[in-house]
Design a protein around this motif. Structure first.
Motif, short mmCIF file in Angstrom:
data_model
loop_
_atom_site.label_atom_id
_atom_site.label_comp_id
_atom_site.label_asym_id
_atom_site.label_seq_id
_atom_site.Cartn_x
_atom_site.Cartn_y
_atom_site.Cartn_z
N TYR A 271 -33.19 -96.78 42.07
CA TYR A 271 -33.18 -96.26 40.71
C TYR A 271 -34.41 -96.80 39.99
O TYR A 271 -34.80 -97.96 40.18
CB TYR A 271 -31.93 -96.71 39.94
CG TYR A 271 -30.63 -96.25 40.56
CD1 TYR A 271 -30.00 -95.08 40.11
CD2 TYR A 271 -30.02 -96.99 41.57
CE1 TYR A 271 -28.80 -94.67 40.67
CE2 TYR A 271 -28.83 -96.58 42.14
CZ TYR A 271 -28.22 -95.42 41.68
OH TYR A 271 -27.04 -95.01 42.24
N ASN A 430 -32.22 -89.99 39.83
CA ASN A 430 -32.18 -91.46 39.75
C ASN A 430 -33.44 -92.08 39.15
O ASN A 430 -33.59 -93.30 39.16
CB ASN A 430 -31.88 -92.11 41.11
CG ASN A 430 -30.50 -91.74 41.61
OD1 ASN A 430 -29.62 -91.38 40.82
ND2 ASN A 430 -30.29 -91.82 42.92
N LYS A 432 -34.96 -92.40 35.46
CA LYS A 432 -34.46 -92.22 34.10
C LYS A 432 -35.55 -92.51 33.08
O LYS A 432 -36.27 -93.51 33.19
CB LYS A 432 -33.28 -93.16 33.83
CG LYS A 432 -32.15 -93.07 34.88
CD LYS A 432 -31.45 -91.73 34.85
CE LYS A 432 -30.30 -91.70 35.85
NZ LYS A 432 -29.63 -90.36 35.85
N ASP A 452 -26.73 -98.12 27.70
CA ASP A 452 -26.13 -96.90 28.25
C ASP A 452 -26.66 -96.61 29.65
O ASP A 452 -25.89 -96.23 30.55
CB ASP A 452 -26.42 -95.70 27.34
CG ASP A 452 -25.68 -95.78 26.02
OD1 ASP A 452 -24.71 -96.56 25.92
OD2 ASP A 452 -26.07 -95.04 25.09
N LEU A 453 -27.95 -96.79 29.86
CA LEU A 453 -28.53 -96.55 31.18
C LEU A 453 -28.01 -97.56 32.20
O LEU A 453 -27.75 -97.20 33.36
CB LEU A 453 -30.06 -96.63 31.11
CG LEU A 453 -30.76 -95.42 30.49
CD1 LEU A 453 -32.24 -95.70 30.34
CD2 LEU A 453 -30.54 -94.18 31.36
N GLU A 456 -24.60 -96.43 33.18
CA GLU A 456 -24.69 -95.21 34.01
C GLU A 456 -25.08 -95.55 35.44
O GLU A 456 -24.50 -95.03 36.40
CB GLU A 456 -25.72 -94.26 33.38
CG GLU A 456 -25.89 -92.96 34.12
CD GLU A 456 -26.97 -92.09 33.51
OE1 GLU A 456 -27.52 -91.23 34.24
OE2 GLU A 456 -27.28 -92.26 32.31
N SER A 460 -22.92 -95.29 38.96
CA SER A 460 -23.42 -94.53 40.10
C SER A 460 -23.40 -95.36 41.37
O SER A 460 -23.04 -94.87 42.45
CB SER A 460 -24.85 -94.06 39.80
OG SER A 460 -25.40 -93.39 40.91
#
Length: 464
Positions: A271, A430, A432, A452-453, A456, A460
């Motif tokens: 990510y 993936n 962001k 928030d990220l 998330e 995942s």
């Protein structure tokens, strides 16, 4: 093991790393964290400079206290005992080459009752009568996605908007009100108009809320905003932090992405969070299909000039904290904060510290943008002499330029970001986007974006 690479060590990137590390510990995630920042210091546009007795911020000088993300982070970082709150007082508008007090019962220059409207020295009797149409008209066309400038002019009249509201709002949101939406600025105004039949009545009905947040509305720290950045860095004990190295590209690898750095190193990541200005994100991705959407995102520029004087702060107008500049005056600046009055911790001996702002939206900016720091300081001193009558030579000067680094949330911003998210989910899943270029310009919004990220990505990784 999953690897998350964050490119950009400003407040958004640091917040994302903080909450990723927190989730790693809480949920026992098998996770490697890497933060890459091109500058030698973390913080992005948050940087504190100390000179003699003065504390100066080259970027943001405070955080909006009421944002839901702010106090929880401060508590997690054990910084509550280092928090300082802003001093309060009269805000002025410099118009017709003199200072006018903005009426106390206003929100961004918008009157909260008829008394506040009629007490203004910035609007003619005719302009005040035009504003009374707000009590007699209904909203049949405006929504949260409408221009806030058109909305305010329709109900409060052009003179009140031009002379009192626009200088204040444009100063906060760095843009032309006709190109900013209600959603990205003050969405509650259209709700008030619809519910109460009047913007002014809506503000008056909620006056207690606005007056309650007037005091202790902004926070900083006893050693400046760098206290927050330093503590975030200190707490990242399970992350690799790479400073002073630029990221050159993010490319698809066999299993994930390769983050390539200028010194030849690279990180293989599952990510990637690009917590950078939008031009930098576009350059790193090199995806031609994303160019139309990135091209719709706009930035402006800003020059900040601090002066510290060997003069008592009391020389300023009583109870004032600064002024905003109207159009068509003899000043070149957009605003001036009386920093030592607003933030007592910034001047150890109670001497005068002021900060002037020069924005690219101001016609005068074209005359200033190519000047040297000493020439900019001379221009700023002229503004101080004209507005405050101070002729003294400063003992401390700090000049900072932010070229094309101040996001402008225009009418197409939300649509462009949504389209970017949709395309990136297909082209580079993936990876962001993060930060003020996309999801909110305030520090509170950036903290929330990072959190928030992190949530998330953690979900995942767990396959939720």
């Amino acid at each position: 093991m999953a690897t998350v690479a964050v490119v950009g060590g400003g407040i958004t990137g640091l917040s994302a790393m903080h909450y990723l590390q927190q989730l790693k510990k809480q949920q026992n995630l098998d996770l490697e964290l890497v933060l890459i920042e091109q500058d030698a210091e973390l913080g992005g546009k948050i940087r504190t400079v100390k000179d003699a007795e003065f504390i100066m911020e080259t970027g943001a000088d405070s955080i909006v206290a009421r944002h839901a993300s702010v106090m929880p982070l401060i508590e997690e970082l054990d910084l509550k005992d280092r928090v300082v709150y802003n001093g309060t007082g009269i805000s002025y508008l410099y118009a017709n080459n003199q200072l006018h007090a903005i009426p106390a019962d206003t929100v961004f220059g918008i009157p909260m009752d008829e008394k506040a409207l009629f007490s203004s020295t910035l609007v003619s009797d005719e302009g005040k009568r035009a504003a009374l149409r707000d009590f007699e008209t209904n909203n049949e066309t405006f929504t949260h996605d409408s221009s806030i400038g058109e909305f305010l002019e329709a109900f409060l009249g052009k003179e009140l908007v031009d002379n009192q509201i626009a200088p204040v709002l444009s100063g906060v949101y760095s843009g032309n009100l006709h190109e900013l939406t209600l959603a990205s600025t003050l969405p509650y105004l259209v709700d008030y108009k619809n519910k109460y039949g009047s913007i002014i009545k809506g503000l008056e009905a909620n006056k207690q809320h606005f007056q309650g947040t007037a005091n202790k509305k902004f926070i900083s720290f006893d050693g400046g905003m760098a206290v927050l950045i330093d503590r975030l860095e200190e707490k990242l004990d399970e992350a690799t932090i790479i400073k002073g190295v630029a990221t050159e590209a993010v490319v698809k690898a066999e299993d994930g992405y390769e983050v390539k750095m200028a010194d030849g190193r690279s990180v293989l990541a599952d990510y990637v969070i690009l917590a950078t200005p939008h031009e930098a994100a576009e350059s790193l991705l090199k995806e031609k299909a994303l160019e139309p959407e990135f091209g719709q995102l706009l930035n402006s520029s800003l020059i900040s000039v601090y002066f510290g004087f060997d003069l008592p702060d009391a020389q300023l107008p009583a109870d004032g904290t600064g002024f905003i500049v109207s159009q068509d005056t003899d000043l070149l600046c957009n605003a001036c904060t009386w920093t030592s009055r607003k933030w007592s911790h910034t001047s150890r001996n109670g001497n005068l510290l002021v900060r002037l702002f020069y924005k690219s939206s101001n016609p005068s900016y074209s005359r200033l943008k190519d000047l040297s720091e000493s020439e900019l300081a001379e221009a700023a001193l002229t503004d101080i002499q004209k507005s405050l009558g101070i002729d003294a030579k400063p003992v401390s000067i700090e000049v900072t330029g932010w070229k094309n680094l101040m996001p402008n949330y225009t009418m197409q911003h939300k649509t462009a970001v949504s389209a970017l998210e949709e395309k990136m989910a297909e082209l580079v899943p993936n990876i962001k986007l993060a930060g003020a270029s996309f999801y909110g310009v305030g520090i509170g919004a950036c903290i929330q974006n990072g959190k928030d990220l992190a949530m998330e990505i953690a979900a995942s990784i767990k396959g939720e």
